[in-house]
Scaffold this motif. Structure first.
Motif, PDB file in Angstrom:
ATOM      1  N   LYS A  12      58.997  44.654  33.455  1.00 47.10           N
ATOM      2  CA  LYS A  12      60.398  44.902  33.825  1.00 47.10           C
ATOM      3  C   LYS A  12      61.314  43.856  33.195  1.00 47.10           C
ATOM      4  O   LYS A  12      62.388  44.182  32.698  1.00 47.10           O
ATOM      5  N   ARG A  13      60.884  42.593  33.224  1.00 45.26           N
ATOM      6  CA  ARG A  13      61.687  41.528  32.621  1.00 45.26           C
ATOM      7  C   ARG A  13      61.824  41.750  31.119  1.00 45.26           C
ATOM      8  O   ARG A  13      62.890  41.597  30.557  1.00 45.26           O
ATOM      9  N   ARG A  14      60.742  42.136  30.462  1.00 41.96           N
ATOM     10  CA  ARG A  14      60.791  42.414  29.026  1.00 41.96           C
ATOM     11  C   ARG A  14      61.762  43.567  28.734  1.00 41.96           C
ATOM     12  O   ARG A  14      62.560  43.507  27.804  1.00 41.96           O
ATOM     13  N   ALA A  15      61.718  44.613  29.572  1.00 41.45           N
ATOM     14  CA  ALA A  15      62.646  45.735  29.397  1.00 41.45           C
ATOM     15  C   ALA A  15      64.094  45.264  29.531  1.00 41.45           C
ATOM     16  O   ALA A  15      64.971  45.717  28.782  1.00 41.45           O
ATOM     17  N   LEU A  16      64.348  44.337  30.453  1.00 40.38           N
ATOM     18  CA  LEU A  16      65.697  43.779  30.607  1.00 40.38           C
ATOM     19  C   LEU A  16      66.102  42.983  29.375  1.00 40.38           C
ATOM     20  O   LEU A  16      67.174  43.187  28.810  1.00 40.38           O
ATOM     21  N   THR A  17      65.244  42.083  28.935  1.00 34.04           N
ATOM     22  CA  THR A  17      65.612  41.192  27.827  1.00 34.04           C
ATOM     23  C   THR A  17      65.720  41.937  26.496  1.00 34.04           C
ATOM     24  O   THR A  17      66.317  41.411  25.555  1.00 34.04           O
ATOM     25  N   GLU A  18      65.185  43.146  26.415  1.00 32.78           N
ATOM     26  CA  GLU A  18      65.305  43.941  25.196  1.00 32.78           C
ATOM     27  C   GLU A  18      66.560  44.803  25.153  1.00 32.78           C
ATOM     28  O   GLU A  18      66.834  45.458  24.147  1.00 32.78           O
ATOM     29  N   GLN A  19      67.361  44.783  26.220  1.00 33.74           N
ATOM     30  CA  GLN A  19      68.609  45.550  26.233  1.00 33.74           C
ATOM     31  C   GLN A  19      69.589  44.948  25.229  1.00 33.74           C
ATOM     32  O   GLN A  19      69.697  43.722  25.108  1.00 33.74           O
ATOM     33  N   ALA A  20      70.322  45.797  24.522  1.00 28.88           N
ATOM     34  CA  ALA A  20      71.268  45.331  23.498  1.00 28.88           C
ATOM     35  C   ALA A  20      72.351  44.427  24.092  1.00 28.88           C
ATOM     36  O   ALA A  20      72.854  43.533  23.409  1.00 28.88           O
ATOM     37  N   TRP A  21      72.714  44.629  25.341  1.00 30.54           N
ATOM     38  CA  TRP A  21      73.794  43.861  25.973  1.00 30.54           C
ATOM     39  C   TRP A  21      73.301  42.573  26.633  1.00 30.54           C
ATOM     40  O   TRP A  21      74.114  41.779  27.117  1.00 30.54           O
ATOM     41  N   TYR A  22      71.992  42.349  26.715  1.00 26.94           N
ATOM     42  CA  TYR A  22      71.431  41.165  27.372  1.00 26.94           C
ATOM     43  C   TYR A  22      71.753  39.930  26.551  1.00 26.94           C
ATOM     44  O   TYR A  22      71.732  39.987  25.332  1.00 26.94           O
ATOM     45  N   PRO A  23      72.037  38.792  27.173  1.00 26.51           N
ATOM     46  CA  PRO A  23      72.042  38.444  28.600  1.00 26.51           C
ATOM     47  C   PRO A  23      73.369  38.793  29.267  1.00 26.51           C
ATOM     48  O   PRO A  23      74.342  39.165  28.604  1.00 26.51           O
ATOM     49  N   SER A  24      73.399  38.627  30.595  1.00 27.32           N
ATOM     50  CA  SER A  24      74.645  38.832  31.321  1.00 27.32           C
ATOM     51  C   SER A  24      75.676  37.804  30.862  1.00 27.32           C
ATOM     52  O   SER A  24      75.328  36.748  30.328  1.00 27.32           O
ATOM     53  N   ARG A  25      76.930  38.139  31.080  1.00 27.96           N
ATOM     54  CA  ARG A  25      78.038  37.239  30.740  1.00 27.96           C
ATOM     55  C   ARG A  25      78.941  37.079  31.960  1.00 27.96           C
ATOM     56  O   ARG A  25      79.048  37.991  32.788  1.00 27.96           O
ATOM     57  N   VAL A  26      79.607  35.949  32.024  1.00 31.17           N
ATOM     58  CA  VAL A  26      80.588  35.732  33.090  1.00 31.17           C
ATOM     59  C   VAL A  26      81.601  36.871  33.025  1.00 31.17           C
ATOM     60  O   VAL A  26      82.078  37.233  31.952  1.00 31.17           O
ATOM     61  N   GLY A  27      81.874  37.478  34.195  1.00 31.89           N
ATOM     62  CA  GLY A  27      82.805  38.599  34.281  1.00 31.89           C
ATOM     63  C   GLY A  27      82.120  39.957  34.333  1.00 31.89           C
ATOM     64  O   GLY A  27      82.742  40.942  34.717  1.00 31.89           O
ATOM     65  N   ASP A  28      80.849  40.028  33.934  1.00 28.77           N
ATOM     66  CA  ASP A  28      80.121  41.297  34.040  1.00 28.77           C
ATOM     67  C   ASP A  28      80.084  41.723  35.506  1.00 28.77           C
ATOM     68  O   ASP A  28      79.967  40.893  36.405  1.00 28.77           O
ATOM     69  N   ARG A  29      80.169  43.022  35.718  1.00 28.26           N
ATOM     70  CA  ARG A  29      80.060  43.571  37.076  1.00 28.26           C
ATOM     71  C   ARG A  29      78.782  44.392  37.171  1.00 28.26           C
ATOM     72  O   ARG A  29      78.445  45.127  36.256  1.00 28.26           O
ATOM     73  N   LEU A  30      78.111  44.250  38.292  1.00 34.51           N
ATOM     74  CA  LEU A  30      76.865  44.952  38.566  1.00 34.51           C
ATOM     75  C   LEU A  30      77.063  45.771  39.834  1.00 34.51           C
ATOM     76  O   LEU A  30      77.453  45.227  40.868  1.00 34.51           O
TER      77      LEU A  30
END
Length: 127
Positions: A12-30
């Motif tokens: 799951k962590r690998r799937a997250l880190t392979e996202q084009a937008w990764y890592p999160s940035r200040v101001g991102d909303r979840l």
């Protein structure tokens, strides 16, 4: 509980880190969607990535649509990541799952899970 990642968590962590937008940035909303059950309607909660000098990037809980009986379920992901050096989105991604998440950056949806809320209603789970 072991400090080592189970293989499922590592995947799951690998799937997250392979996202084009990764890592999160200040101001991102979840936005995390909790699906409806027979007893409760669908509800969402919103977090925003912030930064402080002591912890670095962390999640602030900014809103929820939970009914009063579900309030104890909100805010689970507030604060800095539990593992030093990890991303604030890691816990929601591995615990809630990417299908329940909507991630917004600069007003644009950069991740829309299949079961995540769209205009206040949970997705269908389909493609």
């Amino acid at each position: 509980m072991s400090e080592t990642l189970h293989s499922g968590d590592a995947n799951k962590r690998r799937a997250l880190t392979e996202q084009a937008w990764y890592p999160s940035r200040v101001g991102d909303r979840l936005i995390i969607t909790t699906e409806a059950t027979e007893q409760d309607p669908c509800w969402t909660e919103t977090y925003e990535v912030s930064h402080d000098t002591e912890h670095g990037r962390l999640l602030l809980h900014t809103d929820h649509t939970a009914a009063e009986q579900d309030l104890e379920m909100t805010g689970w992901f507030v604060g800095p990541p539990k593992a030093p050096g990890s991303d604030p989105f890691e816990a929601p991604w591995t615990v809630a799952g990417p299908d329940r998440l909507t991630i917004i950056r600069c007003g644009r949806v950069i991740h829309q899970g299949h079961n995540a809320a769209v205009d206040g209603e949970a997705g269908t789970g389909g493609e």
